[in-house]
Motif scaffolding. Sequence first.
Motif, PDB file in Angstrom:
ATOM      1  N   MET A  13      -5.809 -10.806  -4.536  1.00 36.15           N
ATOM      2  CA  MET A  13      -6.112 -10.288  -5.869  1.00 36.15           C
ATOM      3  C   MET A  13      -6.284  -8.771  -5.841  1.00 36.15           C
ATOM      4  O   MET A  13      -5.840  -8.064  -6.763  1.00 36.15           O
ATOM      5  N   LYS A  14      -6.908  -8.248  -4.798  1.00 37.74           N
ATOM      6  CA  LYS A  14      -7.077  -6.799  -4.669  1.00 37.74           C
ATOM      7  C   LYS A  14      -5.717  -6.110  -4.528  1.00 37.74           C
ATOM      8  O   LYS A  14      -5.476  -5.051  -5.129  1.00 37.74           O
ATOM      9  N   LEU A  15      -4.848  -6.701  -3.730  1.00 35.58           N
ATOM     10  CA  LEU A  15      -3.512  -6.125  -3.556  1.00 35.58           C
ATOM     11  C   LEU A  15      -2.742  -6.152  -4.861  1.00 35.58           C
ATOM     12  O   LEU A  15      -2.071  -5.175  -5.227  1.00 35.58           O
ATOM     13  N   LEU A  16      -2.832  -7.249  -5.579  1.00 31.24           N
ATOM     14  CA  LEU A  16      -2.130  -7.347  -6.859  1.00 31.24           C
ATOM     15  C   LEU A  16      -2.634  -6.289  -7.831  1.00 31.24           C
ATOM     16  O   LEU A  16      -1.840  -5.637  -8.527  1.00 31.24           O
ATOM     17  N   SER A  17      -3.925  -6.103  -7.867  1.00 33.77           N
ATOM     18  CA  SER A  17      -4.505  -5.117  -8.784  1.00 33.77           C
ATOM     19  C   SER A  17      -4.123  -3.690  -8.412  1.00 33.77           C
ATOM     20  O   SER A  17      -4.113  -2.801  -9.264  1.00 33.77           O
ATOM     21  N   SER A  18      -3.804  -3.478  -7.138  1.00 35.33           N
ATOM     22  CA  SER A  18      -3.449  -2.128  -6.694  1.00 35.33           C
ATOM     23  C   SER A  18      -2.027  -1.738  -7.066  1.00 35.33           C
ATOM     24  O   SER A  18      -1.678  -0.551  -7.060  1.00 35.33           O
ATOM     25  N   ASN A  33       0.815  -1.221   0.000  1.00 39.06           N
ATOM     26  CA  ASN A  33       0.000   0.000   0.000  1.00 39.06           C
ATOM     27  C   ASN A  33       0.849   1.270   0.000  1.00 39.06           C
ATOM     28  O   ASN A  33       0.413   2.315  -0.484  1.00 39.06           O
ATOM     29  N   ASN A  34       2.078   1.169   0.513  1.00 38.46           N
ATOM     30  CA  ASN A  34       2.970   2.334   0.554  1.00 38.46           C
ATOM     31  C   ASN A  34       3.950   2.383  -0.619  1.00 38.46           C
ATOM     32  O   ASN A  34       4.658   3.383  -0.789  1.00 38.46           O
ATOM     33  N   ASN A  35       3.983   1.294  -1.421  1.00 35.61           N
ATOM     34  CA  ASN A  35       4.971   1.213  -2.516  1.00 35.61           C
ATOM     35  C   ASN A  35       4.354   0.552  -3.741  1.00 35.61           C
ATOM     36  O   ASN A  35       4.818  -0.489  -4.205  1.00 35.61           O
ATOM     37  N   LYS A  36       3.344   1.168  -4.291  1.00 35.84           N
ATOM     38  CA  LYS A  36       2.596   0.544  -5.374  1.00 35.84           C
ATOM     39  C   LYS A  36       3.311   0.584  -6.720  1.00 35.84           C
ATOM     40  O   LYS A  36       2.881  -0.077  -7.673  1.00 35.84           O
ATOM     41  N   ALA A  37       4.391   1.322  -6.813  1.00 39.25           N
ATOM     42  CA  ALA A  37       5.141   1.382  -8.069  1.00 39.25           C
ATOM     43  C   ALA A  37       6.458   0.616  -7.970  1.00 39.25           C
ATOM     44  O   ALA A  37       7.366   0.818  -8.774  1.00 39.25           O
ATOM     45  N   ASP A  38       6.553  -0.273  -7.004  1.00 43.02           N
ATOM     46  CA  ASP A  38       7.795  -1.003  -6.726  1.00 43.02           C
ATOM     47  C   ASP A  38       7.606  -2.478  -7.044  1.00 43.02           C
ATOM     48  O   ASP A  38       6.693  -3.120  -6.533  1.00 43.02           O
ATOM     49  N   VAL A  39       8.487  -3.044  -7.874  1.00 41.94           N
ATOM     50  CA  VAL A  39       8.384  -4.458  -8.216  1.00 41.94           C
ATOM     51  C   VAL A  39       8.566  -5.343  -6.982  1.00 41.94           C
ATOM     52  O   VAL A  39       8.071  -6.479  -6.941  1.00 41.94           O
ATOM     53  N   LEU A  40       9.210  -4.833  -5.952  1.00 40.67           N
ATOM     54  CA  LEU A  40       9.348  -5.595  -4.714  1.00 40.67           C
ATOM     55  C   LEU A  40       7.984  -5.882  -4.097  1.00 40.67           C
ATOM     56  O   LEU A  40       7.794  -6.919  -3.452  1.00 40.67           O
ATOM     57  N   SER A  41       7.028  -4.993  -4.295  1.00 44.06           N
ATOM     58  CA  SER A  41       5.673  -5.241  -3.801  1.00 44.06           C
ATOM     59  C   SER A  41       5.112  -6.518  -4.423  1.00 44.06           C
ATOM     60  O   SER A  41       4.490  -7.343  -3.740  1.00 44.06           O
ATOM     61  N   THR A  42       5.340  -6.683  -5.718  1.00 43.46           N
ATOM     62  CA  THR A  42       4.879  -7.893  -6.404  1.00 43.46           C
ATOM     63  C   THR A  42       5.588  -9.127  -5.875  1.00 43.46           C
ATOM     64  O   THR A  42       4.963 -10.163  -5.618  1.00 43.46           O
ATOM     65  N   LEU A  43       6.891  -9.034  -5.685  1.00 40.82           N
ATOM     66  CA  LEU A  43       7.667 -10.177  -5.203  1.00 40.82           C
ATOM     67  C   LEU A  43       7.255 -10.582  -3.792  1.00 40.82           C
ATOM     68  O   LEU A  43       7.146 -11.773  -3.479  1.00 40.82           O
ATOM     69  N   LEU A  44       7.018  -9.592  -2.940  1.00 38.84           N
ATOM     70  CA  LEU A  44       6.593  -9.899  -1.575  1.00 38.84           C
ATOM     71  C   LEU A  44       5.211 -10.546  -1.552  1.00 38.84           C
ATOM     72  O   LEU A  44       4.954 -11.483  -0.790  1.00 38.84           O
ATOM     73  N   LEU A  45       4.328 -10.053  -2.402  1.00 36.01           N
ATOM     74  CA  LEU A  45       2.980 -10.626  -2.465  1.00 36.01           C
ATOM     75  C   LEU A  45       3.037 -12.084  -2.905  1.00 36.01           C
ATOM     76  O   LEU A  45       2.397 -12.958  -2.310  1.00 36.01           O
ATOM     77  N   MET A  46       3.847 -12.359  -3.930  1.00 33.81           N
ATOM     78  CA  MET A  46       3.923 -13.703  -4.477  1.00 33.81           C
ATOM     79  C   MET A  46       4.666 -14.683  -3.572  1.00 33.81           C
ATOM     80  O   MET A  46       4.371 -15.877  -3.570  1.00 33.81           O
ATOM     81  N   SER A  47       5.629 -14.182  -2.803  1.00 30.24           N
ATOM     82  CA  SER A  47       6.472 -15.084  -2.021  1.00 30.24           C
ATOM     83  C   SER A  47       6.110 -15.172  -0.543  1.00 30.24           C
ATOM     84  O   SER A  47       6.341 -16.205   0.092  1.00 30.24           O
ATOM     85  N   GLN A  48       5.555 -14.117   0.028  1.00 28.60           N
ATOM     86  CA  GLN A  48       5.320 -14.086   1.478  1.00 28.60           C
ATOM     87  C   GLN A  48       3.841 -14.104   1.864  1.00 28.60           C
ATOM     88  O   GLN A  48       3.487 -14.661   2.901  1.00 28.60           O
ATOM     89  N   TYR A  49       2.987 -13.498   1.053  1.00 31.91           N
ATOM     90  CA  TYR A  49       1.584 -13.348   1.436  1.00 31.91           C
ATOM     91  C   TYR A  49       0.900 -14.713   1.514  1.00 31.91           C
ATOM     92  O   TYR A  49       1.018 -15.541   0.611  1.00 31.91           O
ATOM     93  N   ILE A  50       0.187 -14.962   2.600  1.00 34.46           N
ATOM     94  CA  ILE A  50      -0.530 -16.222   2.786  1.00 34.46           C
ATOM     95  C   ILE A  50      -1.881 -16.115   2.097  1.00 34.46           C
ATOM     96  O   ILE A  50      -2.790 -15.446   2.581  1.00 34.46           O
TER      97      ILE A  50
END
Length: 338
Positions: free
Chosen positions: A171-176, A145-162
């Motif tokens: 899905m909402k986070l990914l779309s954001s 939510n604080n770094n929506k233009a950062d590819v690290l956000s995508t990596l964290l979502l895919m690797s850490q998010y339960i």
Amino acid sequence: MRKIEYLFSLVMLLVLCACGDTSKATIEGKITGADITEVRVIYCADDKVNYLTESLKKGKFEFEIKLKEPAVIEFYTPEKLFFGRIYVEAGDNIECKFNLAEPNKSEVTGNEVSERWIKFLRGNSAGIDSGDSKEINAVVAQYINNNKADVLSTLLLMSQYITMENSVEAMKLLSSIAPEARPQSLVAGYEAMLERENNVKTNDNVHFISYFSRNDTTATLSSRNASYTLLAFSDDFSRNKDNIAMRLKELSEKYDKNRLQILEISLDSDTVLWKKSIKKDSADWQQGWVVGAAASPYIERLGIYRLPFYIVADSTGRQLYRGASIKDIETEVTKQLN
């Protein structure tokens, strides 16, 4: 691979394949904190998942890979225990220092995203290592939510998010995340996984499942044969890591088979691995293997995307619980049967 483990963590690795010019990247590493002689490496390139085994010389390793697009490289011990993950781009010269005894002391240099990734994990280790899905997801969601233009956000979502029971929120986070920070080549497979988890098919009744038994005969499980059915899906790696056999044995001995029937289904790539993993079992529950593993029609419709995975159903085949925690399964079974 697998929070994404070995086999089903490959979902993330597979989606990093894309077309483009091929360049090389060099990865050097040093392992401390454990006495191992080699490391196992998994990454996606050339439209396939690649496996490497690198020998250690005085605790060090070095290898070179060809890349078309950015890739995620995962590192495992010889026993397939995950211990590190980095983001690599063509032309990178990356140096890794992995401390297996104290993971928070690991370091990565040579790729700015990887450097920030490991610093983030180190700085948020308390929340991420807590094992509490709500706390872990809160940490990841805050960063996104604080770094929506950062590819690290995508990596964290895919690797850490339960995503278990949180696929809609995922899905909402990914779309954001800004489109440039979640390229389709990176997230296509992850989106498909979420859509499958959200699909109504994951709520289909489990009436019958056909499988090859440990006696090399074809068998069929029917939900009508017991008040409740526990389906346990695993492979050689996840089965041994989570000591699934012991936990299933405890449940099998605790409840009469007319009240609880258990079917442990192997999703190994072939029967050799499966037979080897169950050779020493004294199982009095049903054990089986299905052709096609997770792509089998019987399995695919259930929306399973990680291992181990468990489903509890009643005598009508209605799914009562879906999850990846054997402890939660034990709690659910106890709740239903006591």
